[in-house]
Design a protein around this motif. Structure first.
Motif, mmCIF file in Angstrom:
data_model
loop_
_atom_site.group_PDB
_atom_site.id
_atom_site.type_symbol
_atom_site.label_atom_id
_atom_site.label_comp_id
_atom_site.label_asym_id
_atom_site.label_seq_id
_atom_site.Cartn_x
_atom_site.Cartn_y
_atom_site.Cartn_z
ATOM 1 N N VAL A 74 18.126 -8.720 -21.927
ATOM 2 C CA VAL A 74 18.200 -7.795 -20.794
ATOM 3 C C VAL A 74 19.411 -8.078 -19.901
ATOM 4 C CG1 VAL A 74 16.975 -6.852 -18.798
ATOM 5 C CG2 VAL A 74 15.685 -7.637 -20.809
ATOM 6 N N GLU A 75 19.575 -9.319 -19.473
ATOM 7 C CA GLU A 75 20.603 -9.621 -18.479
ATOM 8 C C GLU A 75 22.002 -9.664 -19.095
ATOM 9 O OE1 GLU A 75 17.969 -12.277 -15.355
ATOM 10 O OE2 GLU A 75 18.929 -13.287 -17.038
ATOM 11 N N SER A 112 14.084 -15.401 -16.883
ATOM 12 C CA SER A 112 14.486 -14.059 -16.470
ATOM 13 C C SER A 112 13.395 -13.384 -15.651
ATOM 14 C CB SER A 112 14.828 -13.198 -17.693
ATOM 15 O OG SER A 112 15.303 -11.936 -17.293
ATOM 16 N N ASP A 115 13.973 -9.305 -15.029
ATOM 17 C CA ASP A 115 14.207 -8.363 -16.124
ATOM 18 C C ASP A 115 13.659 -6.969 -15.843
ATOM 19 O OD1 ASP A 115 11.629 -9.424 -16.239
ATOM 20 O OD2 ASP A 115 11.576 -9.593 -18.413
#
Length: 296
Positions: A74-75, A112, A115
């Motif tokens: 995601v990041e 995360s 997210d």
């Protein structure tokens, strides 16, 4: 069976039976899928490429499943998700492991908590946060049959039992003092905290958090004497607060958001349980939040 194992089993079955399904990985879990399969692609440690390849497969009519640890899924390739999936208006199923801090021994690189907040900046994403391995397969099977954009967040933490999955919230406890919305694997802790405090509240459970079940929340609030809503999410606190406010905009209400704290940057490894305690996401911390919010 863990959530990750349930995911792998379900996807491998889909590869055998559904000619649309493809898998794109960046090393993580790659060995769990047939490497000689024409619809299995391991791009190596190239997460941006992973998403770009998935976008290309989707444009050809395939249903790509994209998988890695949450920060790598995601990041790191966020721009590619925004452009190669969202802006191209194609569908894919993104499935992460690691959650907010499932594996703290690996340090911040594998954590995360933000997210889902990132996905909230992009339109049209369906988000699932299962709380038990037996919830993974039906949610994933539904996602594979569709053509939309789906994010599924898997965790090592799980509740003692599975609950029916769907787009709506499930009421597990009824009370008059307010509503607690528990998302995914925090449910058991929420129930224990509510019971320990003898709190007269309704508890809703969500394994699907986007789309947000506004009707379900409004009905639950209407059955209470106080429009007080606590949201307990196993990721960044306040992630769903804007949707609660939007849902109850015609009703005077209070919100308490509980999740991974925004102001805390924990630099010691510890255990997942240590992180839960630091963020008040253990039973003790949740009990204190319930007590202060609903009795304050």
């Amino acid at each position: 069976m863990t959530m990750r194992e349930a995911f792998i089993k379900t996807v491998n079955e889909a590869l055998r039976n559904d000619p649309r399904v493809a898998v794109v990985t960046a090393v993580i879990s790659a060995a769990n899928f047939p490497q000689d399969h024409e619809r299995v692609v391991d791009v190596g440690i190239r997460e941006q490429t992973m998403v770009g390849v998935a976008g290309g497969l989707a444009l050809t009519g395939l249903r790509p499943v994209v998988h890695s640890y949450a920060p790598f899924l995601v990041e790191r390739p966020y721009e590619q998700i925004k452009l190669d999936i969202g802006h191209q208006d194609v569908g894919a199923v993104f499935v992460s492991i690691g959650a907010s801090y499932d594996d703290p021994v690996w340090g911040r690189t594998h954590q995360s908590p933000g997210d889902i907040a990132l996905f909230d900046t992009l339109p049209g994403w369906e988000v699932h946060v299962p709380g038990h391995p037996e919830e993974v397969t039906p949610l994933l099977e539904q996602a594979l049959r569709k053509d939309n954009r789906v994010y599924m967040r898997l965790s090592l933490h799980e509740n003692a039992r599975a609950y029916p999955v769907g787009e709506g919230f499930t009421a597990l406890r009824h009370g008059k003092r307010g509503v607690v919305l528990a998302v995914g694997p925090v449910l058991d802790r929420v129930l224990r905290a509510v019971e320990a405090e003898n709190a007269d509240v309704t508890v809703l459970y969500a394994s699907t958090i986007r789309p947000f079940d506004s009707d379900g929340l409004r009905r639950a609030v209407a059955d209470t004497d106080h429009a007080d809503v606590m949201v307990v999410e196993p990721y960044l606190e306040g992630t769903s607060a804007h949707l609660v406010s939007e849902t109850l905009q015609q009703i005077p209400h209070r919100i308490r958001s509980t999740g991974v704290k925004r102001h805390a940057e924990l630099r010691n490894y510890g255990t997942a349980e240590d992180h839960d305690a630091a963020h008040d996401l253990d039973v003790v911390g949740l009990g204190s939040a319930v007590r202060s919010f609903f009795r304050g």
